[in-house]
Design a protein around this motif. Structure first.
Motif, PDB file in Angstrom:
ATOM      1  N   ALA A 139       0.832  -1.208   0.000  1.00 35.29           N
ATOM      2  CA  ALA A 139       0.000   0.000   0.000  1.00 35.29           C
ATOM      3  C   ALA A 139       0.862   1.252   0.000  1.00 35.29           C
ATOM      4  O   ALA A 139       0.556   2.237  -0.685  1.00 35.29           O
ATOM      5  CB  ALA A 139      -0.916  -0.006   1.221  1.00 35.29           C
ATOM      6  N   THR A 140       1.952   1.227   0.762  1.00 33.39           N
ATOM      7  CA  THR A 140       2.857   2.384   0.799  1.00 33.39           C
ATOM      8  C   THR A 140       3.462   2.648  -0.567  1.00 33.39           C
ATOM      9  O   THR A 140       3.507   3.780  -1.045  1.00 33.39           O
ATOM     10  CB  THR A 140       3.979   2.154   1.823  1.00 33.39           C
ATOM     11  OG1 THR A 140       3.407   2.018   3.126  1.00 33.39           O
ATOM     12  CG2 THR A 140       4.956   3.323   1.834  1.00 33.39           C
ATOM     13  N   GLY A 141       3.927   1.585  -1.205  1.00 29.20           N
ATOM     14  CA  GLY A 141       4.518   1.755  -2.522  1.00 29.20           C
ATOM     15  C   GLY A 141       3.534   2.255  -3.555  1.00 29.20           C
ATOM     16  O   GLY A 141       3.841   3.130  -4.358  1.00 29.20           O
ATOM     17  N   LEU A 142       2.323   1.712  -3.535  1.00 29.12           N
ATOM     18  CA  LEU A 142       1.303   2.133  -4.499  1.00 29.12           C
ATOM     19  C   LEU A 142       0.882   3.575  -4.274  1.00 29.12           C
ATOM     20  O   LEU A 142       0.493   4.286  -5.201  1.00 29.12           O
ATOM     21  CB  LEU A 142       0.082   1.209  -4.389  1.00 29.12           C
ATOM     22  CG  LEU A 142       0.320  -0.232  -4.856  1.00 29.12           C
ATOM     23  CD1 LEU A 142      -0.840  -1.125  -4.435  1.00 29.12           C
ATOM     24  CD2 LEU A 142       0.519  -0.286  -6.363  1.00 29.12           C
ATOM     25  N   THR A 143       0.951   4.033  -3.035  1.00 24.35           N
ATOM     26  CA  THR A 143       0.543   5.402  -2.708  1.00 24.35           C
ATOM     27  C   THR A 143       1.636   6.420  -2.981  1.00 24.35           C
ATOM     28  O   THR A 143       1.373   7.513  -3.476  1.00 24.35           O
ATOM     29  CB  THR A 143       0.144   5.500  -1.217  1.00 24.35           C
ATOM     30  OG1 THR A 143      -0.872   4.538  -0.941  1.00 24.35           O
ATOM     31  CG2 THR A 143      -0.378   6.884  -0.892  1.00 24.35           C
TER      32      THR A 143
END
Length: 332
Positions: free
Chosen positions: A74-78
């Protein structure tokens, strides 16, 4: 293209600001996957990258639980401009017998700690990755080429990180203090950006109403002038400790370079173990820390430690405001 390791206890190993200005892609392998460090560090990288920031999620290598793996994805996608670099070996659908068995080929397989690498592949990793990417696909128009709506920024000085490396515990204290401020603001539900001051320009700073610069000691005269002008034009600066008390090479100055903005002049460092209260918030400072003893300018207002020395100084500079904590680290 560049993929660089970033150990967050020593993030000064190479200049991310210089790399970001000259390379089309900026990325990292954080080794602290599934934690708040990821989003904090990725914002620094994204705001210093000239084009795009790449993220390397932990996969099964460093994310040992399903929840941690979800968080890292989720962090990477955000925060990573939609680009993921990941190691298929750790989150493949099927266990690789050439790697995740005691012997791959003719010799034992070891991880980076010289342990037999049998436990870095998990059957749930593939399903989680598939589900997260499906969700990302549905939200593609919101994730792609998005712009931050934050009007608050935390400024981190790469020069301060470099020069504090020479002080015992200094670099970790500076890094973790800024990380703690970031977590507190996020917990309060307030959008916030994290930026290297070395990558900021007057144009980029226009969007921010509040800037937090905790114990940011080493900045150039150009950066000081940009920050001063921003406050003068209506910005609110929240700072602490030895802000601008060193030159760009980490050499100590006798006074704050931002003394007119802060409304104080530096005298000396004194032991902590003090308390003060402001707006019904109690502030305590541990005995092993030091705080700056300062003289307050005539037009500035000060809240004092329990023994009478200034603890918190409010100063109007042009159309803007400065809130300065004499403590090295901001704690509430």
């Amino acid at each position: 293209t560049v993929i660089m390791n970033r150990n967050t206890s020593s993030p000064q190993e190479c200049s991310y600001v210089s790399m970001g200005k000259n390379l089309p892609y900026l990325g990292t392998d954080l080794y602290q996957n599934g934690t708040a460090v990821e989003s904090f560090a990725m914002q620094l990288l994204k705001n210093s990258a000239s084009k795009r920031a790449i993220f390397w999620p932990g996969a099964g290598y460093s994310c040992k639980t399903p929840a941690a793996f979800k968080r890292t994805l989720a962090t990477g996608l955000t925060h990573a401009d939609g680009i993921h670099m990941w190691t298929y070996t750790f989150c493949s659908k099927y266990r690789d017998a050439n790697y995740f068995w005691r012997y791959g080929g003719s010799r034992p397989n070891f991880d980076d700690k010289k342990r037999v690498a049998l436990q870095n592949w998990y059957p749930w990793a593939w399903d989680i990755m598939q589900n997260m990417y499906n969700l990302a696909g549905k939200a593609d128009k919101y994730l792609r080429n998005r712009k931050s709506v934050a009007q608050t920024a935390i400024l981190v000085s790469e020069r301060t990180l470099m020069t504090k490396r020479l002080q015992r515990g200094g670099i970790r204290r500076y890094w973790e203090n800024n990380l703690g401020i970031y977590c507190s603001i996020i917990d309060a539900g307030t959008p916030v950006d994290v930026c290297f001051i070395e990558s900021l320009s007057p144009e980029k700073m226009k969007k921010y109403k509040v800037i937090i610069a905790s114990d940011m000691r080493s900045i150039t005269d150009k950066e000081m002038n940009i920050l001063s002008l921003w406050v003068k034009n209506g910005g609110t600066l929240i700072s602490s400790g030895g802000i601008t008390l060193s030159d760009e090479w980490g050499r100590k100055k006798k006074n704050f370079k931002l003394n007119k903005v802060l409304g104080v002049d530096f005298k000396e460092w004194l032991p902590g173990a003090q308390k003060f209260t402001f707006s019904k918030i109690n502030f305590e400072y541990p005995i092993f820390e030091k705080y700056a003893s300062v003289s307050v300018h005539s037009k500035a207002q000060a809240v004092k430690w329990q023994i009478g020395n200034p603890a918190f100084v409010m100063n109007r500079y042009g159309h803007g405001l400065s809130y300065y904590f004499t403590a090295q680290n901001i704690r509430a």
